[in-house]
Design a protein around this motif. Sequence first.
Motif, PDB file in Angstrom:
ATOM      1  N   GLU A   1      40.338  39.913  37.258  1.00 33.03           N
ATOM      2  CA  GLU A   1      39.744  40.799  36.258  1.00 33.03           C
ATOM      3  C   GLU A   1      40.709  41.059  35.100  1.00 33.03           C
ATOM      4  O   GLU A   1      40.300  41.086  33.942  1.00 33.03           O
ATOM      5  CB  GLU A   1      39.340  42.135  36.887  1.00 33.03           C
TER       6      GLU A   1
ATOM      7  N   TYR B   1      41.177  39.649  43.187  1.00 33.82           N
ATOM      8  CA  TYR B   1      40.106  40.073  42.287  1.00 33.82           C
ATOM      9  C   TYR B   1      40.668  40.920  41.139  1.00 33.82           C
ATOM     10  O   TYR B   1      40.267  40.760  39.990  1.00 33.82           O
ATOM     11  CB  TYR B   1      39.026  40.849  43.042  1.00 33.82           C
TER      12      TYR B   1
ATOM     13  N   SER C   1      40.106  40.114  31.191  1.00 36.94           N
ATOM     14  CA  SER C   1      40.088  41.154  30.164  1.00 36.94           C
ATOM     15  C   SER C   1      40.888  40.744  28.931  1.00 36.94           C
ATOM     16  O   SER C   1      40.705  41.313  27.851  1.00 36.94           O
ATOM     17  CB  SER C   1      40.616  42.483  30.715  1.00 36.94           C
TER      18      SER C   1
END
Length: 69
Positions: free
Chosen positions: A55, A51, A59
């Motif tokens: 992420e 995860y 980003s």
Amino acid sequence: METHRRSILKAASYRLFATSVVFGVAVLFTGEFGASAKIGLSAAVAKTVLYYVWERQWSSIEWGLAQPE
């Protein structure tokens, strides 16, 4: 808006719930508590790391972000 404390508690309780589900499914398939605990713990660690990587990748993608006016 949620407080940071509430968000952390929600994330931790979800992780505990999800790990319990993985453990339960592993017990059904293996019939062994020790092996199932290892599977549940390994899945929890792997999913947390994955995860984080997910992420970080998102980003760096600008698509779909609203531009400040």
